[in-house]
Enzyme design. Structure first.
Site, PDB file in Angstrom:
ATOM      1  CG  ASP A   8      -1.501   1.254   1.728  1.00  0.00           C
ATOM      2  OD1 ASP A   8      -2.153   1.742   0.499  1.00  0.00           O
ATOM      3  OD2 ASP A   8      -1.479   1.633   2.680  1.00  0.00           O
ATOM      4  CG  ASP A  10      -1.279   7.878   0.427  1.00  0.00           C
ATOM      5  OD1 ASP A  10      -0.287   8.237   0.396  1.00  0.00           O
ATOM      6  OD2 ASP A  10      -1.960   7.861  -0.270  1.00  0.00           O
TER       7      ASP A  10
HETATM    8 MG    MG Z   1      -2.844   3.026   3.586  1.00  0.00          MG
END
Ligand code: MG
Length: 240
Positions: A8, A10
């Protein structure tokens, strides 16, 4: 067969909020307006409320962009009467996309995975806007270590939808057992991995960890990049 790591973006490798904070400060101050922690908080809160209105279909994307800056102008000291909120919004998006901020230790961690875990391939699996993700990744130097980016805006489907992971697996062209998803979010990353029958690492977990572990079929957790590296190294060296 490679060791395919899906990360992922962010609050896993990049700090979205720090980029947003930086970009908002640059844009407001360069237009003669004041900026502070309170102004950022007001922006975040109002922006969140507007996104909910957008999801309900009460406002358009364009209206959201204009309204958030009209609102923030009213909170700043300085003369905003000649400023065009849509132009400021465009500046803000552009500024954010070239001001990526790494989570502390993320670059060293990714380099370490790429250099020291045999047959490592590194992918980004992110929900969000393509320009924003690509620009921030390039501005931090992370791009050197990444084999491919899977960004929801490009793909027309987002995590946790299994279709998102189907597209990733199609491109990776290796079995799902050669892949592991690493992320901070239960509702997108961990649920997505579960939906795709992919192994997962919940990074920097919080709340009721034991309950979530069972509910989302999570395989591992890690609180720091050091721990995460150890987890991934073990995962990669075990026969699967
Ligand atoms: Mg995230």
């Amino acid at each position: 067969m490679h060791n395919n790591f899906l990360f992922d973006l962010d609050q896993t490798l990049l700090d979205f909020h720090a980029s947003e904070y930086k970009a908002l400060g640059i844009v407001l101050e360069s237009n003669g307006l004041s900026f502070s922690e309170e102004i950022y908080q007001a922006f975040k809160d109002y922006n969140k409320a507007l996104w909910l209105e957008l999801e309900k279909g009460n406002i358009t994307r364009q209206e959201l962009f204009v309204k958030r800056f009209q609102y923030i102008f009213s909170k700043c000291e300085g003369d905003a009467s000649a400023l065009d909120p849509m132009k400021i919004n465009d500046d803000f998006i552009r500024t954010m996309s070239v001001n990526g901020v790494l989570m502390e230790g993320a670059l060293e961690f990714v380099k370490n995975v790429k250099d020291n875990i045999p047959d490592a391939r590194i992918y980004i699996a992110s929900n969000g806007a393509t320009i924003n993700a690509k620009g921030r990744i390039a501005s931090t130097g992370l791009d050197k270590y990444i084999d491919y980016l899977f960004i929801s805006e490009d793909m027309g489907v987002a995590k946790p939808d299994a279709a998102f992971f189907d597209i990733c697996l199609d491109r990776i062209s290796e079995s799902v057992t050669s892949c592991i998803m690493v992320g901070d979010s239960l509702s997108s990353d961990m649920l997505g991995a579960k939906n795709a029958s992919m192994e997962s690492v919940w990074f920097m977990p919080s709340g009721n960890i034991e309950e979530a572990f069972i509910e989302y079929d999570i395989n591992y957790t890690a609180d720091t990049f050091e721990e995460l590296y150890v987890v991934l190294q073990k995962w990669a060296t075990h026969a699967r």
